[in-house]
Design a protein around this motif. Structure first.
Motif, short mmCIF file in Angstrom:
data_model
loop_
_atom_site.label_atom_id
_atom_site.label_comp_id
_atom_site.label_asym_id
_atom_site.label_seq_id
_atom_site.Cartn_x
_atom_site.Cartn_y
_atom_site.Cartn_z
N TYR A 188 0.83 -1.21 0.00
CA TYR A 188 0.00 0.00 0.00
C TYR A 188 0.86 1.26 0.00
O TYR A 188 0.40 2.34 0.32
CB TYR A 188 -0.94 -0.02 1.23
CG TYR A 188 -1.90 -1.19 1.14
CD1 TYR A 188 -3.16 -1.03 0.58
CD2 TYR A 188 -1.52 -2.46 1.57
CE1 TYR A 188 -4.03 -2.10 0.45
CE2 TYR A 188 -2.39 -3.54 1.45
CZ TYR A 188 -3.63 -3.36 0.89
OH TYR A 188 -4.49 -4.41 0.76
N GLN A 359 -2.85 4.35 4.53
CA GLN A 359 -3.40 4.01 3.22
C GLN A 359 -4.12 2.66 3.24
O GLN A 359 -5.19 2.50 2.68
CB GLN A 359 -2.25 3.99 2.20
CG GLN A 359 -2.67 3.81 0.77
CD GLN A 359 -3.41 5.03 0.24
OE1 GLN A 359 -3.31 6.13 0.78
NE2 GLN A 359 -4.19 4.83 -0.82
N GLU A 363 -8.11 2.39 2.27
CA GLU A 363 -8.62 1.58 1.15
C GLU A 363 -9.57 0.50 1.64
O GLU A 363 -10.61 0.25 1.04
CB GLU A 363 -7.45 0.97 0.36
CG GLU A 363 -6.62 2.04 -0.36
CD GLU A 363 -5.59 1.46 -1.30
OE1 GLU A 363 -5.73 0.29 -1.75
OE2 GLU A 363 -4.61 2.18 -1.61
N ASP A 366 -12.89 2.08 2.88
CA ASP A 366 -13.63 2.61 1.73
C ASP A 366 -14.38 1.48 1.03
O ASP A 366 -15.56 1.60 0.72
CB ASP A 366 -12.64 3.29 0.77
CG ASP A 366 -13.36 3.90 -0.42
OD1 ASP A 366 -14.17 4.81 -0.20
OD2 ASP A 366 -13.14 3.43 -1.56
#
Lengths: 445, 328
Positions: A188, A359, A363, A366
């Motif tokens: 990531y 990150q 992700e 989300d």
């Protein structure tokens, strides 16, 4: 268009997950970020449980809470009450989110001891697994059985039976469309993603050899205290016991081995190497080695030379090098690709890159909030962890070890019973020293 | 008998401590080499005469930022300054108990004998593969740099500390009013400094470039250097001319870093340029609480030490360390 697509995926996900969880009706997960007409009512909230409240678990929980989704930390679990309370205190103190709103960990949602994980996991939609790695297979299996999305730290096991359990569970996670992110955060991290894109596009040709390093000075030691049972001592000082930690070749160096596997898009087939306890060999240092040097061989005959060291005052290095038929790649200092003459043909300035630890949570949450199924890191997490275990088996035994033999080994490192008065699988001698592997003598398969 | 000898030895150590340590002893205001006691490591200090100078940059200076003004005439007391940035070799003696010994080879346990608080293990390699011995120590927090100063002060009996922002700029300018201590021409920078364009993505051994007029190396570039000050954009509007200012920190960030680094472009290397620290410098530290000692994301920050000519009394020194190290 975008929203419609998301909606379909979300319904699929909810249906699939609910069915897999045995008909239990799942809390609908709706992002409060998709549109302002949604109010962040309690029903929309993504509930998180933290299992394993050490420094890393606390960090992971804070990163989860710092994502922009509507979520709440609802349960915490640790073997030790003091660790749990310290962690909760630190989570409440962090800036960047409203802790009073985002943290709802009450007395009855704090679970202490070896069995607390089940109750904590039951309360959540997403589970953060950050205990010492020995417990990961058990926790991962239970959480996927219960239909939870997962963020789990690396390594994901300490022995082959554990790896096989994680692999089998990874399959179930896929069937249930449950997102799983493993804390191999280089996946990531912008510079690694940019590098791998190019490597996989052939920028350095075929990779013929590689080097991976985690050479540092070592980590913390926690002192034995009056009145501790042997089990408690080992749990507190977990880094130094293989059933809990897997040795530093697994606990830290897995990151670098994983990078080379990623570049090669495959896993080694065999390994041989050497290692030992050269300097760090006190009573407080349990059984793990202070250095390993392993040659891993891939199917195509290419070799990964791997070094990891916990010795103070030596050269430090944490990075990877790839050597290809057309060029070379390095993550030492600035990530770069050079041609075979050493001319830089690409490099990446990482000054403004996002924090990869954040990150991975951004992700994951989300995707979860949108009802998307996007992340299935567990299989790679297990196989990269297996790479490190293969290396350890090679250095401990001094033998050439085949991947298949290692992976199929039934040798379990885990205790028969988990309790503070139970006997751990390794015990100190009468002088307080722990037995550790002797190359040429120790049998590992 | 042995006990008596021990007590005598202890007594003489105390005597030495009282009379020669804590800077009570006057030495000539000249360059000198300081050996870290019972090690083979030494470093060089050079005298910086006190005087007045114009802090900050004129509005006409290219690439000037708002926080570099208004210019004010400040008065700086004399001090010695490290000719070079503190190197990993020096820092290592503090970091590793096995290297930090008494004359008989036993571990040095601090001035009070209660033990030395040493840097915790870093999460990754703080050199990031850029080099260790002979290279500037980097990646440490300001706390860690100050703890080094405190340890070094106890160990040598001389009060060493970080410079204030004003002291740093005074020494960097070395009597000049130009953007750099060699003039305004960026074209000349390569002879004096490691910066992003010429560094090959790494810091370099200290002292490879030309020094400034007062004999200080790498004031521009290589690693940026911690100062004692809290950073505030409007600091210069708050200070009184004719004084030697210090923005005493009250919070962890931002604090002021000076000189720019190998990772910066030339404008950040100017004598007046100011950089502020932030939590972003720890962003890849995966643990909470994050390390007090190491930054995972500032391999471009190190430090340089000074020795004020007017040394502090033991009481003043204790008060000073409490003031600068009290960050919880």
């Amino acid at each position: 268009m975008e929203r419609k697509k998301t909606g379909i995926l979300r319904r699929d996900f909810v249906k699939g997950a609910a069915a897999a969880a045995g008909g239990i009706i799942m809390t609908p997960l709706v992002s409060n970020a998709t549109t302002s007409t949604y109010n962040s009512s309690v029903d929309d909230t993504i509930k998180i449980a933290l299992v394993g409240c050490g420094g890393r678990g606390t960090g992971a929980a804070v990163q989860a809470l710092s994502t922009k989704q509507n979520l709440k930390l609802v349960a915490m679990c640790d073997a030790f009450e003091d660790r749990l309370e310290t962690s909760l205190g630190n989570i409440m103190k962090q800036e960047g989110y409203n802790a009073d709103e985002k943290v709802a960990v009450k007395k009855k949602s704090k679970f202490v001891g070896f069995d607390g994980y089940k109750k904590a996991i039951d309360m959540a939609d997403v589970v953060i697994l950050a205990t010492p790695p020995g417990f990961r297979p058990i926790h991962f299996e239970y959480a996927i059985e219960q239909g939870k999305h997962i963020f789990m730290e690396k390594p994901v096991a300490t022995d082959a039976p554990g790896i096989r359990k994680v692999l089998a569970t990874a399959e179930k996670a896929k069937q249930k469309k449950l997102n799983v992110v493993v804390g191999l955060q280089r996946h990531y991290q912008t510079n690694y993603r940019e590098l791998m894109k190019r490597v996989h596009d052939g920028a350095i040709g075929e990779i013929t050899s590689a080097q991976a390093y985690w050479n540092g000075g070592g980590v913390w030691v926690r002192p034995r205290k009056e009145g501790m049972t042997e089990m408690e001592y080992q749990m507190r000082n977990w880094y130094y016991f293989n059933w809990l930690c897997g040795d530093h070749i697994a606990e830290q160096h897995v990151h670098n081995l994983d990078v080379v596997n990623w570049a090669k898009q495959s896993y080694p087939v065999r390994a041989q190497g050497m290692g030992g306890r050269e300097v760090r060999k006190g009573k407080e240092n349990g059984e793990i080695f202070d250095h390993h040097f392993v040659e891993f061989e891939y199917e195509d005959g290419s070799i990964l030379s791997s070094q990891c060291r916990h010795i103070k005052g030596c050269m430090n290095r944490v990075s990877e090098f790839l050597h290809g038929t057309k060029g070379r790649a390095s993550t030492q200092g600035k990530t770069s690709i050079t041609d075979l003459k050493g001319n830089v043909i690409w490099s990446h300035r990482d000054r403004d890159d996002p924090n990869p630890y954040q990150q991975e949570h951004d992700e994951l949450f989300d995707a979860i909030a949108k009802g998307e199924y996007k992340y299935a890191d567990a299989e790679n997490g297990a196989k990269s962890t297996m790479t490190a275990i293969l290396g350890r088996l090679a250095t401990y035994s001094g033998q050439l070890i085949e991947w298949d033999d290692a992976l199929n080994s039934d040798l379990s490192l885990m205790p028969k019973k988990f309790a503070f008065d139970a006997e751990p699988p390794i015990l100190p001698d009468s002088d307080g020293f722990y037995p550790s592997a002797i190359p040429g003598v120790t049998k590992v398969l | 008998m042995i006990n008596l000898l021990k007590r005598l030895a202890l007594f003489s150590i105390l005597l030495i401590t009282v009379f020669s340590a804590f800077g009570q002893e006057e030495i000539p205001f000249e360059p000198y080499e300081q050996t870290i006691p019972n090690s083979k490591i030494s470093f060089n200090m050079t005298p910086i005469e006190g005087g007045e100078f114009l802090l900050g940059s004129p509005e006409t200076e290219a690439n000037r930022k708002e926080d570099e003004g208004p210019q004010k005439k400040m008065a700086i007391e004399p001090f010695w300054m490290g000719v070079h940035e503190v190197t990993f070799g020096e820092y290592e003696v503090f970091r590793e108990a096995v290297l930090d010994v008494n004359e008989d080879g036993s571990e040095y346990m601090g001035a009070g004998g209660a033990g030395v608080t040493r840097p915790s293990p870093p999460y990754e390699d703080p050199t990031f593969g850029m080099g260790k011995y002979g290279y500037p120590a980097a990646s440490m927090t300001q706390f860690a740099a100050l703890m080094y100063c405190k340890w070094l002060s106890e160990k040598t009996g001389v009060f060493y500390r970080l410079p204030t922002e004003a002291e740093w700029e005074y020494a960097c300018r070395a009597g000049t009013n130009t953007a750099y201590s060699f003039g305004d021409e960026v074209d000349s920078l390569d002879a004096y400094a490691w910066h992003y364009e010429n560094c090959n993505d790494t810091y370099h051994k200290v002292g490879e470039k030309k020094p400034n007029p007062w004999g200080l190396y790498d004031m521009h570039g290589n690693v940026a250097e911690w100062t004692l000050d809290q950073y505030s954009e409007d600091f210069y509007t708050t200070i009184e001319e004719g004084t030697s200012p210090w923005a005493q920190p009250t919070k962890l960030h931002p604090r002021t870093v000076r000189g720019g680094s190998w990772n910066d472009d030339p404008d950040a290397l100017r004598s007046a340029a100011r950089t502020e620290s932030s939590m972003k410098w720890k962003r890849r530290d995966p643990q909470i609480p994050k390390s007090y000692w190491w930054n995972t994301d500032s391999p471009f920050v190190g430090f340089r030490i000074i020795r004020p000519k007017k040394q502090l009394t033991p009481d003043e020194m204790m008060e000073f360390w409490m003031k600068v190290l009290d960050e919880g």
